[in-house]
Design a protein around this motif. Structure first.
Motif, PDB file in Angstrom:
ATOM      1  N   UNK A  64       0.811  -1.221   0.000  1.00 38.53           N
ATOM      2  CA  UNK A  64       0.000   0.000   0.000  1.00 38.53           C
ATOM      3  C   UNK A  64       0.843   1.268   0.000  1.00 38.53           C
ATOM      4  N   UNK A  65       2.141   1.131  -0.111  1.00 42.39           N
ATOM      5  CA  UNK A  65       3.052   2.275  -0.023  1.00 42.39           C
ATOM      6  C   UNK A  65       2.660   3.395  -0.985  1.00 42.39           C
ATOM      7  N   UNK A  71       2.805  12.237   3.945  1.00 42.71           N
ATOM      8  CA  UNK A  71       3.366  12.271   5.306  1.00 42.71           C
ATOM      9  C   UNK A  71       3.451  10.880   5.948  1.00 42.71           C
ATOM     10  N   UNK A  72       2.461  10.053   5.698  1.00 41.05           N
ATOM     11  CA  UNK A  72       2.473   8.703   6.268  1.00 41.05           C
ATOM     12  C   UNK A  72       3.571   7.884   5.613  1.00 41.05           C
ATOM     13  N   UNK A  73       3.669   7.975   4.310  1.00 47.05           N
ATOM     14  CA  UNK A  73       4.696   7.253   3.573  1.00 47.05           C
ATOM     15  C   UNK A  73       6.094   7.663   4.037  1.00 47.05           C
ATOM     16  N   UNK A  74       6.288   8.969   4.241  1.00 48.66           N
ATOM     17  CA  UNK A  74       7.579   9.464   4.726  1.00 48.66           C
ATOM     18  C   UNK A  74       7.884   8.931   6.122  1.00 48.66           C
ATOM     19  N   UNK A  75       6.877   8.867   6.972  1.00 49.20           N
ATOM     20  CA  UNK A  75       7.076   8.376   8.347  1.00 49.20           C
ATOM     21  C   UNK A  75       7.450   6.898   8.349  1.00 49.20           C
ATOM     22  N   UNK A  76       6.775   6.105   7.509  1.00 52.97           N
ATOM     23  CA  UNK A  76       7.093   4.673   7.414  1.00 52.97           C
ATOM     24  C   UNK A  76       8.537   4.505   6.970  1.00 52.97           C
ATOM     25  N   UNK A  77       8.946   5.273   5.993  1.00 48.37           N
ATOM     26  CA  UNK A  77      10.322   5.194   5.495  1.00 48.37           C
ATOM     27  C   UNK A  77      11.310   5.592   6.590  1.00 48.37           C
ATOM     28  N   UNK A  78      10.992   6.630   7.365  1.00 54.18           N
ATOM     29  CA  UNK A  78      11.865   7.084   8.444  1.00 54.18           C
ATOM     30  C   UNK A  78      12.020   6.005   9.516  1.00 54.18           C
TER      31      UNK A  78
END
Length: 95
Positions: A64-65, A71-78
């Motif tokens: 689902x990326x 913002x959610x995608x960036x947080x998951x990556x972080x």
């Protein structure tokens, strides 16, 4: 199996919180739970379940990326980057 474990856990918690058996019975239960938790077979099963959960979560996140808000995608990556740098999986530390 999950529902059975949840039921037994709820039953144990309810008994401990609602029991009128006193401190001695509480200490007996606590020691029994600690023995069970320290059992290598139980620990291995718990670690295997945690690992499969992390793998399933990673697959779901990958699937689902592209649909997630930025913002959610960036947080998951972080979070993934931080965990990779730390070299540690949740729950894998020895206590």
């Amino acid at each position: 199996m999950r529902y059975r474990l949840t039921f037994v856990s709820g039953l144990a918690v309810g008994y401990v919180l609602g029991a009128r058996a006193g401190r001695e019975r509480y200490e007996q239960l606590r020691k029994a739970v600690r023995r069970i938790a320290e059992n290598p077979a139980v620990r291995n099963a718990g670690e295997a379940a945690a690992l499969s959960g992390r793998q399933a979560a990673a697959k779901a996140a990958d699937a689902v990326q592209d649909r997630l808000p930025s913002p959610v995608s960036d947080r998951v990556r972080t979070v993934r980057d931080y965990r990779a740098r730390a070299g540690s999986d949740w729950g894998a530390e020895a206590h």
